[in-house]
Scaffold this active site. Sequence first.
Site, mmCIF file in Angstrom:
data_model
loop_
_atom_site.group_PDB
_atom_site.id
_atom_site.type_symbol
_atom_site.label_atom_id
_atom_site.label_comp_id
_atom_site.label_asym_id
_atom_site.label_seq_id
_atom_site.Cartn_x
_atom_site.Cartn_y
_atom_site.Cartn_z
ATOM 1 N N SER D 67 0.920 -1.300 0.045
ATOM 2 C CA SER D 67 0.397 -0.256 -0.052
ATOM 3 C C SER D 67 1.049 1.314 0.024
ATOM 4 O O SER D 67 0.371 2.145 -0.226
ATOM 5 C CB SER D 67 -0.978 -0.190 1.319
ATOM 6 O OG SER D 67 -1.897 -0.480 1.133
ATOM 7 N N LYS D 70 0.911 3.526 -2.818
ATOM 8 C CA LYS D 70 -0.626 4.386 -3.478
ATOM 9 C C LYS D 70 0.188 5.628 -3.514
ATOM 10 O O LYS D 70 -0.657 6.444 -4.060
ATOM 11 C CB LYS D 70 -1.683 4.341 -1.878
ATOM 12 C CG LYS D 70 -2.038 2.365 -2.153
ATOM 13 C CD LYS D 70 -3.085 2.537 -1.423
ATOM 14 C CE LYS D 70 -3.253 0.516 -1.257
ATOM 15 N NZ LYS D 70 -4.155 0.860 0.315
ATOM 16 N N TYR D 192 -2.483 -2.634 -10.260
ATOM 17 C CA TYR D 192 -2.400 -2.646 -8.739
ATOM 18 C C TYR D 192 -1.676 -3.609 -8.130
ATOM 19 O O TYR D 192 -1.434 -2.801 -7.558
ATOM 20 C CB TYR D 192 -4.639 -2.472 -8.638
ATOM 21 C CG TYR D 192 -4.240 -2.198 -7.197
ATOM 22 C CD1 TYR D 192 -4.215 -1.068 -6.725
ATOM 23 C CD2 TYR D 192 -4.769 -3.546 -6.233
ATOM 24 C CE1 TYR D 192 -3.925 -1.002 -5.029
ATOM 25 C CE2 TYR D 192 -4.360 -3.112 -4.884
ATOM 26 C CZ TYR D 192 -4.413 -2.088 -4.384
ATOM 27 O OH TYR D 192 -4.179 -1.741 -2.939
ATOM 28 N N TYR D 244 -4.733 3.185 7.479
ATOM 29 C CA TYR D 244 -5.913 2.628 7.421
ATOM 30 C C TYR D 244 -6.797 2.822 9.146
ATOM 31 O O TYR D 244 -6.895 4.273 9.200
ATOM 32 C CB TYR D 244 -5.363 0.548 8.092
ATOM 33 C CG TYR D 244 -3.945 0.693 7.101
ATOM 34 C CD1 TYR D 244 -4.548 0.688 5.166
ATOM 35 C CD2 TYR D 244 -3.238 -0.095 8.036
ATOM 36 C CE1 TYR D 244 -3.576 0.398 4.547
ATOM 37 C CE2 TYR D 244 -2.771 -1.050 6.381
ATOM 38 C CZ TYR D 244 -2.457 -0.855 4.476
ATOM 39 O OH TYR D 244 -2.078 -1.261 4.023
ATOM 40 N N VAL D 262 1.480 -3.529 4.290
ATOM 41 C CA VAL D 262 1.083 -5.073 4.582
ATOM 42 C C VAL D 262 2.438 -5.730 4.974
ATOM 43 O O VAL D 262 2.288 -6.826 4.625
ATOM 44 C CB VAL D 262 -0.094 -5.837 4.510
ATOM 45 C CG1 VAL D 262 -1.241 -4.967 4.616
ATOM 46 C CG2 VAL D 262 0.204 -5.793 3.265
#
Lengths: 309, 309, 309, 309
Positions: D67, D70, D192, D244, D262
Amino acid sequence: MTTEKELQEALERARQAALRVLHQGRVATYIPELGKADPNLFAMSVHLLDGTKASIGDTDRSFSMQSVSKVFSLAAAMHAKCEDLFAKVSVEPSGDAFHSIVLLEEEEGMPRNPFVNAGAIAISNRLPGTTAKARFEYLRRFLGDMCGEHPPEMDSNVWLSETNTGHRNRALAHFMQHWQVIEDADGTIDTYFRQCAISVTAKSLARYGLFLANKGVDPLTEKVVISAEENKMLLALMTTCGLYDAVGQFAVDVGLPAKSGVSGGILAIVPGEMSIAAFGPALDGKGNSVGGIAALQSLSNELGLSLFN
Amino acid sequence: MTTEKELQEALERARQAALRVLHQGRVATYIPELGKADPNLFAMSVHLLDGTKASIGDTDRSFSMQSVSKVFSLAAAMHAKCEDLFAKVSVEPSGDAFHSIVLLEEEEGMPRNPFVNAGAIAISNRLPGTTAKARFEYLRRFLGDMCGEHPPEMDSNVWLSETNTGHRNRALAHFMQHWQVIEDADGTIDTYFRQCAISVTAKSLARYGLFLANKGVDPLTEKVVISAEENKMLLALMTTCGLYDAVGQFAVDVGLPAKSGVSGGILAIVPGEMSIAAFGPALDGKGNSVGGIAALQSLSNELGLSLFN
Amino acid sequence: MTTEKELQEALERARQAALRVLHQGRVATYIPELGKADPNLFAMSVHLLDGTKASIGDTDRSFSMQSVSKVFSLAAAMHAKCEDLFAKVSVEPSGDAFHSIVLLEEEEGMPRNPFVNAGAIAISNRLPGTTAKARFEYLRRFLGDMCGEHPPEMDSNVWLSETNTGHRNRALAHFMQHWQVIEDADGTIDTYFRQCAISVTAKSLARYGLFLANKGVDPLTEKVVISAEENKMLLALMTTCGLYDAVGQFAVDVGLPAKSGVSGGILAIVPGEMSIAAFGPALDGKGNSVGGIAALQSLSNELGLSLFN
Amino acid sequence: MTTEKELQEALERARQAALRVLHQGRVATYIPELGKADPNLFAMSVHLLDGTKASIGDTDRSFSMQSVSKVFSLAAAMHAKCEDLFAKVSVEPSGDAFHSIVLLEEEEGMPRNPFVNAGAIAISNRLPGTTAKARFEYLRRFLGDMCGEHPPEMDSNVWLSETNTGHRNRALAHFMQHWQVIEDADGTIDTYFRQCAISVTAKSLARYGLFLANKGVDPLTEKVVISAEENKMLLALMTTCGLYDAVGQFAVDVGLPAKSGVSGGILAIVPGEMSIAAFGPALDGKGNSVGGIAALQSLSNELGLSLFN
């Protein structure tokens, strides 16, 4: 037609079915007074339209109606010809727990049906009377009058216990007042706590439900309690919304309109035939009497009572 | 018992009731091919257990089954003796829209019942066959065999239209694959799109449903389609979960086990008596045929069909 | 460092930015008394750590603190060294509306953060004092003492107006009492309604917030209001949870810790530099002052105040 | 300003803080390839704007960005001057888990922010290129070009592992295609999965993030990566949506814009000062590196880095 002897034998087998599963359940404890109940109790009573009766187990043991009262307060509001009773209460299954406030927020205070707590509180608010007690007295007298008997008593200990601990229901009431579904949260909640504390036995509960099996007319006193149309509505609502979030499994297993309560009572109706009350305070994870459900399933199978046969 | 003449007169009045409300509905457009339907169409067919039939309106007009197919794919999976069919599908009303993914997240991929899209996709995945097409062929042949007729055809245009636009259902399938409720999202979704595109008429739909009114046995071919227990389950599920989020209102107004689809078809069952198919592509806000519901309500009232009378 | 002249010029341009958008907003009406406010009002005050002050617009116009009070009640509870203040209140953004009860159900009565209504009610419950009024008096005196001034007054009309209409907040309080997050819903809610009605001006609000820009110490009286650690926590919470569900957009556009209220006040802090109060009763769709936000964005850009530069 | 020696000492204490808590975490297993990571690994690298670097621990150990990518795909889309990047992606914290589909349904397919999975998938869809691979190549080259280095490689095993198991993300993509937020779910999801598998070390990650600490300009190559306005937006989004559902606690404890993944990586930025990368595959219950968070908290406190001081 079922003979009295067949009925008594079927009840005996229903009791056996119940006794086998009682140990799986637990009495409700969120209302402290209910936590004192004996989980080994079990009773079942059947009233036929012609006055034939049959019972088994602890049928003289009294218990508070709890959510089973929601059927009778709705019938009483219909009886009182309250207008637009369903203007602010829907008639769809909720898919959520009976005391959930989530749907109430999504749907701007409008309860999903009259048998979730919020919906029942909204209906109680509509009973004739300007005070909590007057509305409750109307309901009590309604029950007595239709059977030509004394009105049932309220269990004061249960009422006090709910009054002291029912913060969640109070939240539901205030939330609905915010959305103008009810006017007076504090008064309405007291009517509701009182009706939940109405004291019955399996025998008297089956007796009270008899009009539901007879198109809205009490078959013994011949009093018109509600219209045939209203009665059909009540039975439809019991079928789709009567057993909390176990309504689908109950339709599969038993196949009858019914309403349960956390004190362990269940009222089930066979249209055109009979009213059945089961009682057993040991509850399953969804808040329904384990013994009551097992006994109703046994009886329904033995006598072929399911609407879906 | 209803005579053929009474039936035909009741159908005529049901059609009148439908025609009065057709203008309130709109054809479904989210599947482009369905958007081409004529909103003024209406048909109703009734099949009694003894072979008596009655029909009215555009009963030879074909339409795709859409969600009505969910009843038959579940019956076919039962017929195929699939094990643990309900290990990963519940049997409770959802309280949410038929294509909602919200509950699926809360309940870790386990669909609420076999009639929401997710549940139906999970059931289709269980039909015998290792490919999408093989599973679909099993279902087609199942329908033909039980009636001793040719299997129904699939409407390729509808199938292609759903294949090109059914992203929401694809999302449901992948979400369930994440939770290991199904194994192969892409294959399963194709079986599902194919079954939704099965072409029927009001007449043939009522014919297919006849076993449901007869404890699981087709009364004309005498073939055992599913067991009496399984049949009871199907009717219970139709009653509590068959009409999307209008199941409560339908139970009040019509009072019969039923399943609707977005092409405008509704199959309703009177246990022990008859199978009824209604068709009208103009839908209400909840995705049910406005004409179909009005006609069923009229017929149910005229002939006293509600289970809750 | 910004000179007083630069500051005054920047304030003038901030006011221009605000006046251009005031017509887009509407005054809050859910508390009837707030609905009487003039949507054309606008004020902004800046206090620097060294005592320099600058103001523009209707800076002597008083308004009730509403949700801006949540910052000060949390500071007061920290000041009072309440133990385990965050044992039953989380510190995460809610993703939902400020008065939502949905998350409260999912998370068993534990509010998401001290700035949603539920969280603020839970914090108010912890202020020293055994009655609603005593807790409120503690908060008032806390505000006066830290500045060496008279404590602020409460606007009785606003308080009465909220008392008569705040059913939704009452629902939140009862719901939390159910989950034992608070003990006395009725008393707690009164403390909360009182604190929301504390009357300030843009000038006095900027003055009260000065300790937040100075690691917890009031720079003029040199009183230690809260510890540097606690101050850091307050500013972090204002940044992630201070503007209802517009917190992300505000971080992008303004980039400062801030707290808004439905009366149209916003308090924003530039750590180590200044305290800013904006006021304008015309609100956007998320309940924030349109003029206040426009002015803060202008000021932040002009003076390069964003933490994210 | 921090000297290199102070920095190295602070890093040593940060590592001590991390090692004390590593045993509390667990490596992610939902992507099988990630489950092979050694939970005892820990690394931290700091890059100052002037080129000063300091590192500690396993800083040459490579890991997939997950992530953290991103941030860079959003920067790359900004760099490519994609129009209306936020027309179909909001900028608010979600209040839900990073992979939740619930909010997506409530908000008609519009992701809450670009750092929840759905939002990141929607942004990846906007990268220049008509195929999954072309879009991914754009991102790789973007990373290499801005630093004047070779583009990073993709870890094929991780990519394959996600491709085989990423059904939940596929569901998100199809759901967004239903709402026309993206056009091609299958292609987009491959972009992705590829970007998540980009291989970095703590050193290279800190290097890639340097422009974020310098108003959008890489301080070593002096290339303008994104505008100062866009950079401010990215840092604001990292602060309110980067960790998160632990974003509030991280703001309290560390007080810096950051993004976690993660695989155990965290990128944190001190505007105007430095870029920090932490790595430790042992994760807490919310999916963040336990060692990384402990180390960042230690470093932030030692050097007074929090924006809220």
